[in-house]
Design a protein around this motif. Structure first.
Motif, PDB file in Angstrom:
ATOM      1  N   ASN A  25     -18.724  14.423  -3.938  1.00 28.04           N
ATOM      2  CA  ASN A  25     -18.091  13.837  -2.758  1.00 28.04           C
ATOM      3  C   ASN A  25     -16.564  13.910  -2.815  1.00 28.04           C
ATOM      4  N   ARG A  26     -16.053  14.714  -3.732  1.00 26.39           N
ATOM      5  CA  ARG A  26     -14.607  14.840  -3.943  1.00 26.39           C
ATOM      6  C   ARG A  26     -14.168  16.225  -3.475  1.00 26.39           C
ATOM      7  N   LEU A  27     -13.004  16.315  -2.861  1.00 29.67           N
ATOM      8  CA  LEU A  27     -12.483  17.609  -2.440  1.00 29.67           C
ATOM      9  C   LEU A  27     -12.151  18.451  -3.659  1.00 29.67           C
ATOM     10  N   ALA A  28     -12.501  19.701  -3.603  1.00 26.85           N
ATOM     11  CA  ALA A  28     -12.193  20.605  -4.703  1.00 26.85           C
ATOM     12  C   ALA A  28     -10.697  20.894  -4.751  1.00 26.85           C
ATOM     13  N   GLY A  29     -10.180  21.135  -5.972  1.00 22.56           N
ATOM     14  CA  GLY A  29      -8.783  21.520  -6.115  1.00 22.56           C
ATOM     15  C   GLY A  29      -8.579  22.970  -5.717  1.00 22.56           C
ATOM     16  N   LYS A  30      -7.354  23.460  -5.899  1.00 28.36           N
ATOM     17  CA  LYS A  30      -7.030  24.832  -5.512  1.00 28.36           C
ATOM     18  C   LYS A  30      -7.898  25.839  -6.249  1.00 28.36           C
ATOM     19  N   SER A  31      -8.286  25.492  -7.477  1.00 32.72           N
ATOM     20  CA  SER A  31      -9.110  26.408  -8.265  1.00 32.72           C
ATOM     21  C   SER A  31     -10.580  26.363  -7.867  1.00 32.72           C
ATOM     22  N   GLY A  32     -10.921  25.421  -7.005  1.00 33.13           N
ATOM     23  CA  GLY A  32     -12.316  25.243  -6.622  1.00 33.13           C
ATOM     24  C   GLY A  32     -13.062  24.261  -7.489  1.00 33.13           C
ATOM     25  N   GLU A  33     -12.390  23.709  -8.502  1.00 35.88           N
ATOM     26  CA  GLU A  33     -13.043  22.756  -9.401  1.00 35.88           C
ATOM     27  C   GLU A  33     -13.035  21.347  -8.837  1.00 35.88           C
ATOM     28  N   ARG A  34     -14.089  20.609  -9.229  1.00 39.48           N
ATOM     29  CA  ARG A  34     -14.169  19.193  -8.876  1.00 39.48           C
ATOM     30  C   ARG A  34     -14.161  18.289 -10.108  1.00 39.48           C
ATOM     31  N   GLY A  35     -14.697  18.763 -11.226  1.00 40.92           N
ATOM     32  CA  GLY A  35     -14.724  17.938 -12.428  1.00 40.92           C
ATOM     33  C   GLY A  35     -15.358  18.676 -13.584  1.00 40.92           C
ATOM     34  N   ARG A  36     -15.131  18.116 -14.802  1.00 41.01           N
ATOM     35  CA  ARG A  36     -15.654  18.731 -16.017  1.00 41.01           C
ATOM     36  C   ARG A  36     -16.339  17.691 -16.887  1.00 41.01           C
ATOM     37  N   LEU A  37     -17.469  18.087 -17.449  1.00 40.76           N
ATOM     38  CA  LEU A  37     -18.184  17.298 -18.448  1.00 40.76           C
ATOM     39  C   LEU A  37     -18.068  17.997 -19.800  1.00 40.76           C
ATOM     40  N   ILE A  38     -17.793  17.207 -20.840  1.00 38.42           N
ATOM     41  CA  ILE A  38     -17.764  17.730 -22.203  1.00 38.42           C
ATOM     42  C   ILE A  38     -18.699  16.874 -23.035  1.00 38.42           C
ATOM     43  N   HIS A  39     -19.691  17.498 -23.635  1.00 43.45           N
ATOM     44  CA  HIS A  39     -20.712  16.779 -24.392  1.00 43.45           C
ATOM     45  C   HIS A  39     -20.523  17.082 -25.886  1.00 43.45           C
ATOM     46  N   VAL A  40     -20.295  16.045 -26.689  1.00 40.39           N
ATOM     47  CA  VAL A  40     -20.171  16.230 -28.132  1.00 40.39           C
ATOM     48  C   VAL A  40     -21.563  16.064 -28.731  1.00 40.39           C
ATOM     49  N   ALA A  41     -22.216  17.186 -28.988  1.00 38.55           N
ATOM     50  CA  ALA A  41     -23.578  17.175 -29.530  1.00 38.55           C
ATOM     51  C   ALA A  41     -23.490  17.296 -31.053  1.00 38.55           C
ATOM     52  N   SER A  42     -24.239  18.191 -31.645  1.00 37.03           N
ATOM     53  CA  SER A  42     -24.260  18.312 -33.102  1.00 37.03           C
ATOM     54  C   SER A  42     -24.954  19.603 -33.504  1.00 37.03           C
ATOM     55  N   ARG A  43     -24.574  20.104 -34.659  1.00 36.29           N
ATOM     56  CA  ARG A  43     -25.307  21.198 -35.290  1.00 36.29           C
ATOM     57  C   ARG A  43     -26.798  20.890 -35.371  1.00 36.29           C
TER      58      ARG A  43
END
Length: 241
Positions: free
Chosen positions: A116-134
């Motif tokens: 529901n957020r307007l995309a930026g100039k790059s077309g992105e809206r957001g990023r998720l980073i998941h710290v998982a594990s080996r």
């Protein structure tokens, strides 16, 4: 100014990531399981409602301008095969709730918010980073079925999110560290023979929190959009794919 929400910032990787992102000029909303302060929100993920409360408060603090969420909080508890049935099940459910379910809840809230957020100039809206594990790929010790299962689930969730929402400008990245020099990993190293376990790591040492934090920062700010769906290993070549 935009904000990034990071879970588990009281120590280790989360604390290092918070410092690294703030050094890049970002405002970071931290999280800890108890004792909130000016920079962190308290939320105990053992409570099914905690993730929602954390997200709502973070959204309020940021004025709705959260550009990334780092799912880093985790629980690493030994669970013996010979534990009582109820004790074994309690540890399984606590570990999956804290390591996986809370991350899934926050990811869902973030995706819906960014849709529901307007995309930026790059077309992105957001990023998720998941710290998982080996452990997501290699597995873990006999006392950590639950931890390996949770981290494997996190990687599968991440890949699903990346495939599902890339066209909407919502990106997802995962990091799979091996042993990292945190108090959580330190306890495990001691339980598994201490420095003798380092023989399994060709690099000859465990990772430092700042090393993992630099990867988090890269994924949050610098990684090209084409990298969405990537899983980045950081384990000293103790497991290669």
């Amino acid at each position: 100014m935009s904000y990034i929400l990071i879970t588990g910032t009281s120590r280790g990787i989360g604390k290092a990531a918070k410092n690294a992102l703030e050094a890049r000029g970002l405002r970071v909303i931290g999280h800890r399981s108890s004792e909130a302060d000016d920079d962190s929100i308290a939320a105990n993920f053992a409570d099914p409602m905690a993730a929602q409360a954390l997200w709502n408060e973070a959204l309020d603090r940021s004025g709705g301008d959260i550009i990334a969420v780092v799912n880093n909080a985790g629980l690493f508890e030994h669970s013996s095969l010979d534990s009582s049935d109820i004790e074994w099940l309690d540890r399984w459910e606590d570990t999956l709730r804290i390591n996986l379910t809370a991350s899934a809840q926050l990811s869902r809230y973030a995706v819906r918010h960014w849709q529901n957020r307007l995309a930026g100039k790059s077309g992105e809206r957001g990023r998720l980073i998941h710290v998982a594990s080996r452990a997501a790929y290699r597995g873990d010790s006999p006392g950590h079925w639950h931890y390996a299962a949770a981290k494997g689930g996190m990687v599968a969730m991440h890949k699903t999110i990346a495939r599902a929402y890339a066209a909407e400008g919502i990106l997802s990245f995962a990091i799979t560290p091996g042993f990292t020099d945190t108090s959580m990993a330190g306890d495990y190293l001691q339980s598994r023979g201490g420095v003798g376990l380092l023989a399994d790591i060709p690099l000859g040492r465990v990772a430092q929190p700042d090393e993992i934090a630099s990867i988090i920062t890269y994924c949050a700010l610098d990684a090209p959009a084409s990298m969405t769906g990537a899983v980045i290993d950081a384990n000293g070549a103790s497991f290669v794919r």
